[in-house]
Motif scaffolding. Structure first.
Motif, PDB file in Angstrom:
ATOM      1  N   LEU A 159      81.080  68.998  58.907  1.00 47.92           N
ATOM      2  CA  LEU A 159      80.722  68.431  57.340  1.00 47.92           C
ATOM      3  C   LEU A 159      80.812  67.118  57.935  1.00 47.92           C
ATOM      4  CD1 LEU A 159      82.689  69.642  54.633  1.00 47.92           C
ATOM      5  CD2 LEU A 159      80.076  69.818  54.761  1.00 47.92           C
ATOM      6  N   ILE A 160      81.245  66.546  59.311  1.00 46.29           N
ATOM      7  CA  ILE A 160      81.678  65.500  59.530  1.00 46.29           C
ATOM      8  C   ILE A 160      80.104  65.092  60.293  1.00 46.29           C
ATOM      9  CG2 ILE A 160      82.515  64.014  61.813  1.00 46.29           C
ATOM     10  CD1 ILE A 160      84.902  64.982  60.527  1.00 46.29           C
ATOM     11  N   ALA A 161      79.769  65.828  61.255  1.00 51.26           N
ATOM     12  CA  ALA A 161      78.248  66.319  62.120  1.00 51.26           C
ATOM     13  C   ALA A 161      77.307  65.694  60.776  1.00 51.26           C
ATOM     14  CB  ALA A 161      77.917  67.283  62.465  1.00 51.26           C
ATOM     15  N   GLY A 162      77.010  66.259  59.694  1.00 52.79           N
ATOM     16  CA  GLY A 162      76.234  66.533  58.785  1.00 52.79           C
ATOM     17  C   GLY A 162      76.213  64.753  58.382  1.00 52.79           C
ATOM     18  N   GLY A 163      77.709  63.998  58.342  1.00 53.41           N
ATOM     19  CA  GLY A 163      77.826  63.102  57.889  1.00 53.41           C
ATOM     20  C   GLY A 163      77.289  61.527  59.201  1.00 53.41           C
ATOM     21  N   LEU A 164      77.944  62.111  60.395  1.00 56.82           N
ATOM     22  CA  LEU A 164      76.830  61.284  61.390  1.00 56.82           C
ATOM     23  C   LEU A 164      75.148  61.092  61.393  1.00 56.82           C
ATOM     24  CD1 LEU A 164      79.392  61.576  63.800  1.00 56.82           C
ATOM     25  CD2 LEU A 164      79.291  60.021  62.116  1.00 56.82           C
ATOM     26  N   VAL A 165      74.690  62.055  60.760  1.00 60.67           N
ATOM     27  CA  VAL A 165      73.358  62.152  60.873  1.00 60.67           C
ATOM     28  C   VAL A 165      72.820  61.705  60.146  1.00 60.67           C
ATOM     29  CG1 VAL A 165      70.981  63.797  60.297  1.00 60.67           C
ATOM     30  CG2 VAL A 165      73.274  65.051  62.198  1.00 60.67           C
ATOM     31  N   PHE A 166      73.540  61.926  58.502  1.00 62.78           N
ATOM     32  CA  PHE A 166      72.670  60.805  56.936  1.00 62.78           C
ATOM     33  C   PHE A 166      73.268  59.821  58.000  1.00 62.78           C
ATOM     34  CE2 PHE A 166      71.863  64.928  56.436  1.00 62.78           C
ATOM     35  CZ  PHE A 166      71.178  64.300  54.490  1.00 62.78           C
ATOM     36  N   CYS A 167      74.365  58.679  58.302  1.00 64.24           N
ATOM     37  CA  CYS A 167      74.889  57.667  58.421  1.00 64.24           C
ATOM     38  C   CYS A 167      74.060  56.868  58.839  1.00 64.24           C
ATOM     39  CB  CYS A 167      76.313  57.571  58.546  1.00 64.24           C
ATOM     40  SG  CYS A 167      77.287  56.169  58.801  1.00 64.24           S
ATOM     41  N   GLY A 168      73.696  57.757  60.505  1.00 64.86           N
ATOM     42  CA  GLY A 168      72.599  57.464  61.411  1.00 64.86           C
ATOM     43  C   GLY A 168      71.407  56.459  61.035  1.00 64.86           C
ATOM     44  N   LEU A 169      71.260  57.620  59.946  1.00 68.96           N
ATOM     45  CA  LEU A 169      69.826  57.286  59.400  1.00 68.96           C
ATOM     46  C   LEU A 169      69.751  55.954  58.692  1.00 68.96           C
ATOM     47  CD1 LEU A 169      67.950  61.452  58.968  1.00 68.96           C
ATOM     48  CD2 LEU A 169      67.569  59.041  60.731  1.00 68.96           C
ATOM     49  N   ALA A 170      70.760  56.655  57.908  1.00 67.39           N
ATOM     50  CA  ALA A 170      71.102  55.371  56.729  1.00 67.39           C
ATOM     51  C   ALA A 170      70.971  54.178  57.824  1.00 67.39           C
ATOM     52  CB  ALA A 170      72.246  55.869  56.170  1.00 67.39           C
ATOM     53  N   LEU A 171      71.705  53.723  58.902  1.00 71.16           N
ATOM     54  CA  LEU A 171      71.737  52.655  59.591  1.00 71.16           C
ATOM     55  C   LEU A 171      70.784  52.092  60.093  1.00 71.16           C
ATOM     56  CD1 LEU A 171      74.366  50.727  60.566  1.00 71.16           C
ATOM     57  CD2 LEU A 171      74.448  52.993  62.577  1.00 71.16           C
ATOM     58  N   LEU A 172      69.920  52.823  60.443  1.00 69.15           N
ATOM     59  CA  LEU A 172      68.704  52.672  61.214  1.00 69.15           C
ATOM     60  C   LEU A 172      68.149  51.631  60.164  1.00 69.15           C
ATOM     61  CD1 LEU A 172      67.682  55.710  63.226  1.00 69.15           C
ATOM     62  CD2 LEU A 172      68.419  52.651  63.702  1.00 69.15           C
ATOM     63  N   PHE A 173      68.103  51.854  58.948  1.00 70.49           N
ATOM     64  CA  PHE A 173      67.236  51.492  57.681  1.00 70.49           C
ATOM     65  C   PHE A 173      68.386  49.973  57.392  1.00 70.49           C
ATOM     66  CE2 PHE A 173      65.266  55.785  56.393  1.00 70.49           C
ATOM     67  CZ  PHE A 173      64.550  54.881  55.767  1.00 70.49           C
ATOM     68  N   ALA A 174      69.325  49.990  57.377  1.00 67.68           N
ATOM     69  CA  ALA A 174      70.156  49.093  57.520  1.00 67.68           C
ATOM     70  C   ALA A 174      69.969  47.844  58.057  1.00 67.68           C
ATOM     71  CB  ALA A 174      71.584  49.191  57.197  1.00 67.68           C
ATOM     72  N   LEU A 175      69.561  48.211  59.810  1.00 64.04           N
ATOM     73  CA  LEU A 175      69.268  47.535  61.097  1.00 64.04           C
ATOM     74  C   LEU A 175      68.094  46.641  60.174  1.00 64.04           C
ATOM     75  CD1 LEU A 175      70.317  46.307  63.321  1.00 64.04           C
ATOM     76  CD2 LEU A 175      68.751  48.094  63.913  1.00 64.04           C
ATOM     77  N   VAL A 176      66.892  47.454  59.893  1.00 64.33           N
ATOM     78  CA  VAL A 176      65.730  46.851  59.300  1.00 64.33           C
ATOM     79  C   VAL A 176      66.000  46.354  58.438  1.00 64.33           C
ATOM     80  CG1 VAL A 176      63.227  47.823  58.857  1.00 64.33           C
ATOM     81  CG2 VAL A 176      64.609  48.947  60.322  1.00 64.33           C
ATOM     82  N   ASN A 177      66.445  46.762  57.456  1.00 71.94           N
ATOM     83  CA  ASN A 177      66.741  45.125  56.117  1.00 71.94           C
ATOM     84  C   ASN A 177      67.441  44.278  56.594  1.00 71.94           C
ATOM     85  OD1 ASN A 177      65.597  47.178  54.406  1.00 71.94           O
ATOM     86  ND2 ASN A 177      67.624  48.043  53.909  1.00 71.94           N
ATOM     87  N   LEU A 178      68.217  44.049  57.612  1.00 71.26           N
ATOM     88  CA  LEU A 178      69.176  43.202  57.821  1.00 71.26           C
ATOM     89  C   LEU A 178      67.720  42.220  59.209  1.00 71.26           C
ATOM     90  CD1 LEU A 178      72.152  41.239  58.621  1.00 71.26           C
ATOM     91  CD2 LEU A 178      72.176  42.744  60.752  1.00 71.26           C
TER      92      LEU A 178
END
Length: 142
Positions: free
Chosen positions: A53-72
């Motif tokens: 579950l942590i591995a899956g959370g890291l994948v989702f969080c990492g991709l959301a982090l890329l979107f957050a970087l673009v938004n920033l």
């Protein structure tokens, strides 16, 4: 003469960004619940569930982090909510990675620290999701 105020509106996240961001909460929460179950029952499979579950959370969080970087990068003021959202998501991902490394240890050897890390990561992901999915106006409306 009309009085106009420069009102800044935050962009709402795209549907993919919102899905990835919202997906981090149940994954990290499931890992926390699995850690609690392992702490109470000593069944090794709960630790394995938490690791996945942590591995899956890291994948989702990492991709959301890329979107957050673009938004920033696209945000006009680089301070405030966009920066706080990005930094919270980055902190969530880094501590989630540390938690994954902690779960890589022998099951019981990781126990008090991995449970504490799961609590911290779950709280951080809830706060980051709250900030990321709320769409508040900044500035006054006339």
């Amino acid at each position: 003469m009309t009085d106009t105020a420069n009102t800044l509106y935050r962009r709402t996240p795209s549907p993919l960004h919102a899905t990835l961001l919202a997906g981090t909460v149940p994954l990290f929460l499931g890992a926390l619940l699995s850690d609690i179950a392992y702490f109470k029952t000593y069944e090794i499979q709960w630790s394995n569930f938490a690791s996945w579950l942590i591995a899956g959370g890291l994948v989702f969080c990492g991709l959301a982090l890329l979107f957050a970087l673009v938004n920033l990068i696209c945000a006009q003021p680089k301070t405030g909510r966009p920066l706080a959202y990005f930094l919270l998501l980055l902190l969530t991902w880094v501590l989630g990675l540390v938690n994954a490394f902690e779960h890589a240890k022998d099951a019981w050897a990781s126990m008090p620290s991995s449970l504490i890390m799961s609590v911290i990561v779950t709280l951080l992901t809830c706060v980051a999701t709250w900030i990321g999915l709320t769409n508040l106006r900044s500035g006054g409306a006339k």
